[in-house]
Each structure stands twice: as C-alpha cells, then as structure tokens.
Design an enzyme around this catalytic site. Structure first.
Site, PDB file in Angstrom:
ATOM      1  N   SER A  33       0.847  -1.195   0.000  1.00  0.00           N
ATOM      2  CA  SER A  33       0.000   0.000   0.000  1.00  0.00           C
ATOM      3  C   SER A  33       0.880   1.241   0.000  1.00  0.00           C
ATOM      4  O   SER A  33       2.050   1.174  -0.396  1.00  0.00           O
ATOM      5  CB  SER A  33      -0.940  -0.043   1.211  1.00  0.00           C
ATOM      6  OG  SER A  33      -1.924   0.949   1.120  1.00  0.00           O
ATOM      7  N   ASN A  34       0.350   2.379   0.405  1.00  0.00           N
ATOM      8  CA  ASN A  34       1.121   3.625   0.432  1.00  0.00           C
ATOM      9  C   ASN A  34       0.602   4.488   1.571  1.00  0.00           C
ATOM     10  O   ASN A  34      -0.318   4.096   2.285  1.00  0.00           O
ATOM     11  CB  ASN A  34       1.016   4.338  -0.923  1.00  0.00           C
ATOM     12  CG  ASN A  34      -0.429   4.628  -1.285  1.00  0.00           C
ATOM     13  OD1 ASN A  34      -1.088   5.423  -0.634  1.00  0.00           O
ATOM     14  ND2 ASN A  34      -0.942   3.947  -2.311  1.00  0.00           N
ATOM     15  N   HIS A  35       1.190   5.676   1.728  1.00  0.00           N
ATOM     16  CA  HIS A  35       0.906   6.510   2.902  1.00  0.00           C
ATOM     17  C   HIS A  35      -0.328   7.400   2.778  1.00  0.00           C
ATOM     18  O   HIS A  35      -0.554   8.253   3.635  1.00  0.00           O
ATOM     19  CB  HIS A  35       2.110   7.406   3.197  1.00  0.00           C
ATOM     20  CG  HIS A  35       3.307   6.668   3.703  1.00  0.00           C
ATOM     21  ND1 HIS A  35       3.291   5.936   4.858  1.00  0.00           N
ATOM     22  CD2 HIS A  35       4.559   6.544   3.194  1.00  0.00           C
ATOM     23  CE1 HIS A  35       4.492   5.399   5.063  1.00  0.00           C
ATOM     24  NE2 HIS A  35       5.271   5.746   4.054  1.00  0.00           N
ATOM     25  N   ALA A 100      -4.501   7.513  -4.198  1.00  0.00           N
ATOM     26  CA  ALA A 100      -3.146   7.021  -4.489  1.00  0.00           C
ATOM     27  C   ALA A 100      -3.284   5.541  -4.848  1.00  0.00           C
ATOM     28  O   ALA A 100      -3.331   4.677  -3.968  1.00  0.00           O
ATOM     29  CB  ALA A 100      -2.244   7.213  -3.286  1.00  0.00           C
TER      30      ALA A 100
END
Ligand code: CTP
Ligand code: CA
Length: 223
Positions: A33-35, A100
């Site tokens: 995943s991402n932030h 995102a």
C-alpha cells in the site's frame, strides 16, 4: 445550517471523487500500500456535497468519517476501484482522482499465510490497470476529469505529461518536498495545471479551501 448558508452552485452536478490508498494483498495477512490518508479526496467530496452536488466518494481503506451528504463506496484494491469508478463514470459531470492507486499488485495472492524460509523472499509484481487513463480514453462529452500527481522530483514536467497522457482537463500537482504538503497534513501546496496550458499555484491553504478552488475551476470550465 452550514449547507443552508453555502451557495448551492453545484446543484444538479454529479461529482465522483476517489480517495485514499489501495491495498494489494500478498496473503491473508499482508498487503502492499502507500501513505495516503484520504484527507484531500474526502475534503473535495465534503465540499462538493456542501455546495449541492450529488457526490460519490470511492474510497480505499482510511480512518476518516464519511462526509455529510456523500455517498461512499468502499473498495480495497486498485482493481476494485477500477470497477467501482468505471461503472459509475458515465453519469458523472466531474471525476476527481485524488486516490493514491497502487501501480502494481502481487502476481499471486496466497490463500494461506506465507511462511518465511531461510533465504531471501522475492515477490513478483504485476501492473494494475490505470483508472484515470481509462476514463480519459472514454470521456463522455462535457465531462471533466481531474487527476492528481504526487512527485518527489521534476514535479511540473511529470505532472504536465500525466495531464496529456491521461487526457485530463486539470491536474493537481503536489510535491512531497514542499512544507505543508504531502501525506496526512491538513494543508496542501499544489500547482494546478490545465489542459489549455495555463497553470496556477494558489498559496498554501487548508485541504478544504483547496478543495473549493479545485471545484471552482472545474465549474468555470463546465459553465
Ligand atoms: N491513477 C489511476 N490508476 C492507476 C494509477 C494512477 O487512476 N493505476 C491516477 C491517480 O489517481 C492520479 C493520477 O493517476 O490521479 C496520477 O497518479 P500517479 O501515481 O502520480 O501517476 P502514474 O501515472 O501512476 O505515474 P508514476 O506513479 O509512475 O509517477
Ligand atoms: Ca502511480
């Protein structure tokens, strides 16, 4: 009360916003995943609803509450988001892609928890579909597409090429290097790039105020 005091300048418009990260499962306990926290996209959906739009928020996993008056559709993976967005796209006036989206997913998702061995672990990744590019290829007449770009270098060149490549009408470019911008902040610093080539850099402001600026510019192009 706040809504009653807000000009309903988006009444009758259908606005779809994507927000948050996607999660790509490796096995039943792990994901890539991402932030992204979803704050910018949630702010846009909240302001669109407050201004009278029929607002839909397609959201990856976040810790945020559904904004008042917004229809929220929860998804997990990029492919889920692709289905949720493309199936609702035809009736939308504005589509704003603040999410995102993971570019890659594990080529295989294990049914059972992966156990560690003695050596290295390699995970093969495969490309996810580009949702915004697909929307840009299949844009309905009069529909406006707004993309986002988060960059760490060559911000404006990369953003300009994304705007063109994905057939967007507007693109919001963020630098992770700018103070007051980036993941989890309540403010944002962005440059807005438009299809006709002009650019605008509003001062640092709250994500709510930037949401209003983004909606103002789309409305101006749509009128
Ligand atoms: N996007 C999308 N589907 C993807 C990847 C990105 O719809 N599979 C959208 C994002 O929601 C964003 C825009 O495309 O509005 C730009 O995303 P970004 O990650 O900055 O660009 P990419 O084209 O994926 O390029 P890269 O990550 O290599 O910089
Ligand atoms: Ca990407």
């Amino acid at each position: 009360i706040e809504k009653a005091l807000t000009e309903q300048d988006l009444a009758g418009r259908h606005v779809l916003v994507t927000a948050g990260p996607t999660q790509e499962a490796m096995d039943p306990v792990r994901f890539l995943s991402n932030h992204s926290t979803g704050k910018m996209g949630y702010a846009i959906a909240a302001r669109a609803a407050m201004r009278g739009a029929d607002a839909t928020l397609v959201s990856g996993p976040t810790a945020l509450d559904t904004p008042h008056g917004v229809t929220r559709v929860d998804i997990v993976s990029a492919r889920d988001m692709y289905d949720a967005v493309t199936s609702r796209a035809p009736e939308q006036d504005f589509i704003i892609k603040a999410a995102a989206v993971g570019d890659y997913r594990p080529a295989q998702t294990a049914d059972e928890k992966l156990k560690k061995g003695d050596g290295e672990m390699n995970i093969e990744l495969t490309r996810n579909p580009d949702i915004l590019a697909a929307l840009g290829k299949d844009k309905k007449p009069g529909q406006l597409l707004c993309g986002f770009a988060m960059e760490t270098q060559n911000l404006l060149d990369n953003a300009e090429s994304k705007l063109r490549r994905k057939n967007c009408d507007m693109l919001v470019a963020n630098s992770l290097r700018d103070k007051g911008a980036g993941f989890g902040t309540d403010t944002n610093v962005a440059t807005l790039l438009f299809k006709d080539g002009h650019r605008e850099t509003p001062p640092m402001m709250s994500k709510e105020d930037l949401a209003d600026v983004i909606l103002d510019r789309l409305l101006a192009m749509n009128n």
